[in-house]
Design a protein around this motif. Structure first.
Motif, mmCIF file in Angstrom:
data_model
loop_
_atom_site.group_PDB
_atom_site.id
_atom_site.type_symbol
_atom_site.label_atom_id
_atom_site.label_comp_id
_atom_site.label_asym_id
_atom_site.label_seq_id
_atom_site.Cartn_x
_atom_site.Cartn_y
_atom_site.Cartn_z
ATOM 1 N N SER A 17 51.713 38.241 -14.071
ATOM 2 C CA SER A 17 52.289 39.528 -13.679
ATOM 3 C C SER A 17 52.029 39.916 -12.222
ATOM 4 O O SER A 17 52.896 40.555 -11.605
ATOM 5 C CB SER A 17 51.803 40.634 -14.614
ATOM 6 O OG SER A 17 50.392 40.735 -14.620
ATOM 7 N N PRO A 18 50.881 39.571 -11.619
ATOM 8 C CA PRO A 18 50.699 39.915 -10.200
ATOM 9 C C PRO A 18 51.747 39.285 -9.287
ATOM 10 O O PRO A 18 52.027 39.817 -8.213
ATOM 11 C CB PRO A 18 49.294 39.372 -9.885
ATOM 12 C CG PRO A 18 48.575 39.435 -11.195
ATOM 13 C CD PRO A 18 49.626 39.048 -12.212
ATOM 14 N N VAL A 19 52.313 38.154 -9.726
ATOM 15 C CA VAL A 19 53.382 37.510 -8.953
ATOM 16 C C VAL A 19 54.749 38.003 -9.415
ATOM 17 O O VAL A 19 55.608 38.387 -8.603
ATOM 18 C CB VAL A 19 53.302 35.981 -9.080
ATOM 19 C CG1 VAL A 19 54.482 35.326 -8.359
ATOM 20 C CG2 VAL A 19 51.985 35.476 -8.515
ATOM 21 N N LEU A 20 54.945 38.041 -10.727
ATOM 22 C CA LEU A 20 56.241 38.444 -11.274
ATOM 23 C C LEU A 20 56.576 39.900 -10.964
ATOM 24 O O LEU A 20 57.752 40.282 -10.957
ATOM 25 C CB LEU A 20 56.247 38.237 -12.794
ATOM 26 C CG LEU A 20 56.125 36.789 -13.277
ATOM 27 C CD1 LEU A 20 56.034 36.732 -14.798
ATOM 28 C CD2 LEU A 20 57.307 35.960 -12.784
ATOM 29 N N ALA A 21 55.550 40.713 -10.703
ATOM 30 C CA ALA A 21 55.793 42.130 -10.396
ATOM 31 C C ALA A 21 56.716 42.294 -9.199
ATOM 32 O O ALA A 21 57.464 43.271 -9.108
ATOM 33 C CB ALA A 21 54.469 42.843 -10.138
ATOM 34 N N PHE A 22 56.692 41.330 -8.291
ATOM 35 C CA PHE A 22 57.514 41.435 -7.092
ATOM 36 C C PHE A 22 58.971 41.051 -7.344
ATOM 37 O O PHE A 22 59.786 41.092 -6.427
ATOM 38 C CB PHE A 22 56.918 40.579 -5.972
ATOM 39 C CG PHE A 22 55.645 41.145 -5.421
ATOM 40 C CD1 PHE A 22 55.671 42.127 -4.445
ATOM 41 C CD2 PHE A 22 54.415 40.725 -5.901
ATOM 42 C CE1 PHE A 22 54.505 42.664 -3.948
ATOM 43 C CE2 PHE A 22 53.236 41.257 -5.412
ATOM 44 C CZ PHE A 22 53.281 42.236 -4.430
ATOM 45 N N ILE A 57 45.204 45.395 -0.295
ATOM 46 C CA ILE A 57 46.480 44.931 -0.828
ATOM 47 C C ILE A 57 46.369 44.367 -2.253
ATOM 48 O O ILE A 57 47.231 44.649 -3.097
ATOM 49 C CB ILE A 57 47.115 43.901 0.139
ATOM 50 C CG1 ILE A 57 47.508 44.618 1.440
ATOM 51 C CG2 ILE A 57 48.324 43.222 -0.492
ATOM 52 C CD1 ILE A 57 48.122 43.725 2.487
ATOM 53 N N PRO A 58 45.340 43.566 -2.585
ATOM 54 C CA PRO A 58 45.238 43.097 -3.976
ATOM 55 C C PRO A 58 45.200 44.229 -4.999
ATOM 56 O O PRO A 58 45.685 44.063 -6.126
ATOM 57 C CB PRO A 58 43.928 42.297 -3.977
ATOM 58 C CG PRO A 58 43.768 41.828 -2.573
ATOM 59 C CD PRO A 58 44.291 42.947 -1.738
ATOM 60 N N LEU A 59 44.654 45.384 -4.630
ATOM 61 C CA LEU A 59 44.627 46.515 -5.556
ATOM 62 C C LEU A 59 46.030 47.025 -5.827
ATOM 63 O O LEU A 59 46.378 47.362 -6.966
ATOM 64 C CB LEU A 59 43.751 47.639 -4.988
ATOM 65 C CG LEU A 59 42.306 47.281 -4.632
ATOM 66 C CD1 LEU A 59 41.555 48.518 -4.192
ATOM 67 C CD2 LEU A 59 41.606 46.627 -5.816
ATOM 68 N N ILE A 60 46.840 47.097 -4.788
ATOM 69 C CA ILE A 60 48.231 47.524 -4.959
ATOM 70 C C ILE A 60 48.969 46.523 -5.854
ATOM 71 O O ILE A 60 49.784 46.899 -6.701
ATOM 72 C CB ILE A 60 48.945 47.639 -3.596
ATOM 73 C CG1 ILE A 60 48.157 48.562 -2.661
ATOM 74 C CG2 ILE A 60 50.368 48.145 -3.777
ATOM 75 C CD1 ILE A 60 47.988 49.961 -3.168
ATOM 76 N N VAL A 61 48.681 45.243 -5.672
ATOM 77 C CA VAL A 61 49.307 44.202 -6.486
ATOM 78 C C VAL A 61 48.920 44.375 -7.956
ATOM 79 O O VAL A 61 49.760 44.250 -8.854
ATOM 80 C CB VAL A 61 48.902 42.803 -5.977
ATOM 81 C CG1 VAL A 61 49.420 41.723 -6.930
ATOM 82 C CG2 VAL A 61 49.444 42.572 -4.573
ATOM 83 N N PHE A 62 47.648 44.670 -8.230
ATOM 84 C CA PHE A 62 47.202 44.916 -9.605
ATOM 85 C C PHE A 62 47.969 46.080 -10.235
ATOM 86 O O PHE A 62 48.381 46.028 -11.388
ATOM 87 C CB PHE A 62 45.700 45.212 -9.645
ATOM 88 C CG PHE A 62 44.846 44.003 -9.885
ATOM 89 C CD1 PHE A 62 45.075 43.167 -10.978
ATOM 90 C CD2 PHE A 62 43.810 43.694 -9.019
ATOM 91 C CE1 PHE A 62 44.279 42.049 -11.198
ATOM 92 C CE2 PHE A 62 43.007 42.575 -9.230
ATOM 93 C CZ PHE A 62 43.250 41.756 -10.326
ATOM 94 N N ILE A 63 48.135 47.147 -9.468
ATOM 95 C CA ILE A 63 48.843 48.328 -9.982
ATOM 96 C C ILE A 63 50.301 47.976 -10.287
ATOM 97 O O ILE A 63 50.860 48.381 -11.314
ATOM 98 C CB ILE A 63 48.752 49.480 -8.965
ATOM 99 C CG1 ILE A 63 47.292 49.958 -8.862
ATOM 100 C CG2 ILE A 63 49.652 50.642 -9.364
ATOM 101 C CD1 ILE A 63 47.030 50.917 -7.728
ATOM 102 N N LEU A 64 50.943 47.211 -9.409
ATOM 103 C CA LEU A 64 52.312 46.764 -9.667
ATOM 104 C C LEU A 64 52.371 45.891 -10.916
ATOM 105 O O LEU A 64 53.319 45.975 -11.711
ATOM 106 C CB LEU A 64 52.840 45.976 -8.460
ATOM 107 C CG LEU A 64 53.181 46.770 -7.198
ATOM 108 C CD1 LEU A 64 53.553 45.812 -6.080
ATOM 109 C CD2 LEU A 64 54.314 47.746 -7.461
ATOM 110 N N ALA A 65 51.353 45.064 -11.101
ATOM 111 C CA ALA A 65 51.320 44.177 -12.268
ATOM 112 C C ALA A 65 51.222 44.972 -13.559
ATOM 113 O O ALA A 65 51.872 44.647 -14.566
ATOM 114 C CB ALA A 65 50.147 43.207 -12.144
ATOM 115 N N ILE A 66 50.411 46.021 -13.557
ATOM 116 C CA ILE A 66 50.281 46.875 -14.746
ATOM 117 C C ILE A 66 51.616 47.515 -15.094
ATOM 118 O O ILE A 66 52.034 47.536 -16.264
ATOM 119 C CB ILE A 66 49.198 47.953 -14.498
ATOM 120 C CG1 ILE A 66 47.818 47.302 -14.413
ATOM 121 C CG2 ILE A 66 49.223 48.999 -15.616
ATOM 122 C CD1 ILE A 66 46.735 48.237 -13.908
#
Length: 516
Positions: free
Chosen positions: A95-100, A372-381
């Motif tokens: 999900s951290p990748v697919l979120a984008f 930035i990794p924190l923002i990625v985690f939030i997008l993944a959720i």
């Protein structure tokens, strides 16, 4: 200290701007936005646990969805289960990748772009002395009117967000507000309160914010900008409560600095910006010119905010979706252009040229990259919740649970549910499209006026912008000053209690007076 006199000791320790530029290599780690790694690691671990939790929910809760109309609004009574589908485990892991690849990625990318630009710009401003110049100028002006400074800054932040919907742009205010707060003898939490918290509370006390008030009114099918009288009263009450809280807290810290949750971490920032040395910058002509250049860029950003608001309002009145879309992004676009350009021009005026100027910008970007990794985690959720098809299941369960409850109970339950939903869906607009159509129908079924939906939504959405670890902007704000999430929650506990009481009072009042 006389502003026109420089002692030899201060010259040795803090050279003037032209001398400081040649010594940058030895001071890089003390400049710019030094994000506390320990704070970010703790929040990252928490976000990872949340991601695992919501991933597990997608495997065990029933899956289903409502039909939506052409505007993306949920249509009540159309929920159907789809238990033939279950989100694959590999998608949760990826999900951290697919979120984008989702339609929500643009918001996350915009936030990432903003924080990168802020990081690069602030290192330049720090290196050439502009931050010290600004801080000393404001401290000198308000030194004998200390608490008026808090009142003015809170009013400024709340007004911008209450009317124009400024939120992400508030990150540019945080480092300056924190430095000023420390110079006045307060702490970094007071600085965050005067900047980011004030902006978040402006969303709570929204008067005609296009991103929550106008959107919610359109989705609830009630006249746009109607019911303003009560929202103005709410703005005044929320403003008084926040400004009063911060002033009382600031007085406490003045007497007992050691009682600040950020006492130890603040010392590092105090060492970087001693007020006596900051006042030395006021006598440096290059720093003065550079500061004026940067202030012009801030005025341009403010002008873009005004233009954004005007376009959003014009688009709303004429039902012009294109104009509304441009208006919603104009403010952020102006910040993304004028803020870094102002920083680069200020650096050039102060003596940074060519490779040194852009190298300094790049160093500033590096200081903020850990966020930035924190923002990625939030997008993944968010991605997992959307793909897992469980949000509509929860929404459907809520609509069934409200049958037969009085209007007073309904409005409180809608508030609680919206506040809980904020944990998973931080975007106010996305949340509005998801739940407001159903909330409007619930109002009709229970005898509650639809106008009450507006203040209920604003209360639940606004306060929680600074509560949950899934709020990327809050994480960045506290990370800038090294305040842990635990300490942040401890500091805001009383403030949340005060605002919860205000929220409940006005929601129940709206039912009692038949607010419309």
């Amino acid at each position: 200290m006389n502003n026109n006199h420089k002692s030899e000791d201060l010259k040795d320790i803090y050279p003037n701007v032209s001398e400081r530029i040649s010594l940058n290599e030895n001071k890089e780690k003390s400049e710019g936005l030094n994000i506390d790694k320990k704070t970010l690691f703790g929040i990252a671990a928490l976000l990872f646990v949340i991601l695992v939790f919501v991933g597990a929910l997608t495997q065990f809760l029933p899956r289903g969805e409502f039909q939506v109309d052409a505007n993306g609004s949920v249509i009540a009574g159309t929920y159907t289960e789809n238990n033939d589908y279950k989100l694959p485990i590999w998608k949760i892991a990826a999900s951290p990748v697919l979120a984008f690849t989702s339609d929500k990625a643009s918001v996350g990318l915009a936030i990432i772009a903003i924080i990168v630009l802020v990081g690069g710009t602030f290192l330049i401003l720090d290196r050439i002395g502009v931050l010290k110049y600004l801080m000393a100028s404001i401290v000198n002006r308000f030194e004998n009117r200390r608490y008026m400074l808090i009142a003015v800054m809170v009013l400024f932040g709340m007004f911008l967000s209450s009317t124009a919907g400024v939120l992400e742009e508030s990150l540019t205010l945080v480092p300056i507000a924190v430095a000023i707060s420390l110079a006045m003898g307060w702490d970094s939490l007071t600085g965050i309160g005067m900047s980011f918290v004030a902006v978040a509370f402006g969303f709570t006390a929204a008067t005609f914010n296009p991103f929550n008030v106008i959107t919610v009114q359109k989705l609830a099918d009630i006249p746009v900008l109607s019911g303003l009288w009560l929202r103005l009263i709410i703005f005044v009450v929320v403003y008084i409560s926040l400004a009063g809280f911060l002033i009382l807290y600031a007085k406490k810290i003045e007497k007992h600095p050691e009682k600040s949750p950020a006492y130890e971490t603040d010392q590092k920032i105090r060492d970087r910006y001693p007020i006596e040395v900051c006042r030395e910058a006021l006598s440096d002509e290059k720093t003065g010119r550079a500061t004026r250049v940067f202030v012009v860029s801030l005025i341009c950003v403010l002008g873009g905010t005004v233009a954004s608001f005007v376009m959003s309002m014009a688009g709303t009145k004429t039902n012009n979706e294109t104009l509304m879309t441009i208006g919603s992004y104009a403010s952020m676009g102006c910040m993304a252009v004028f803020f870094p350009v102002g920083g680069l021009l200020a650096g050039r005026v102060a003596g940074l040229r060519g490779k040194k100027l852009f190298a300094a910008f790049g160093e500033g970007v590096k200081t903020i990259l850990p966020v930035i990794p924190l923002i990625v985690f939030i997008l993944a959720i968010t991605y997992v919740l959307d793909e897992g098809m469980i949000m509509h299941t929860v929404l459907n369960a809520l609509s069934g649970a409200l049958d037969g409850i009085s209007p007073y109970g309904v409005i409180l339950l809608m508030f609680v549910f919206t506040a809980l939903l904020e944990f998973f869906v931080s975007s106010g607009t996305a949340k509005a499209f998801l739940i407001v159509p159903l909330m409007a129908i619930l109002c009709d079924l229970t005898g509650l006026n639809r106008q009450s939906v507006v203040i209920t939504f604003c209360f639940a959405d606004g306060f929680t912008n600074m509560l949950y670890p899934t709020s990327g902007l809050m994480i960045i704000a506290i990370g800038m000053v090294g305040v842990s999430y635990r300490k942040w929650m401890k500091w805001t506990a009383k403030l949340f209690l005060i605002e919860a009481v205000i929220s409940v009072f006005f929601m129940l009042l709206s039912v009692a007076v038949g607010y419309h």
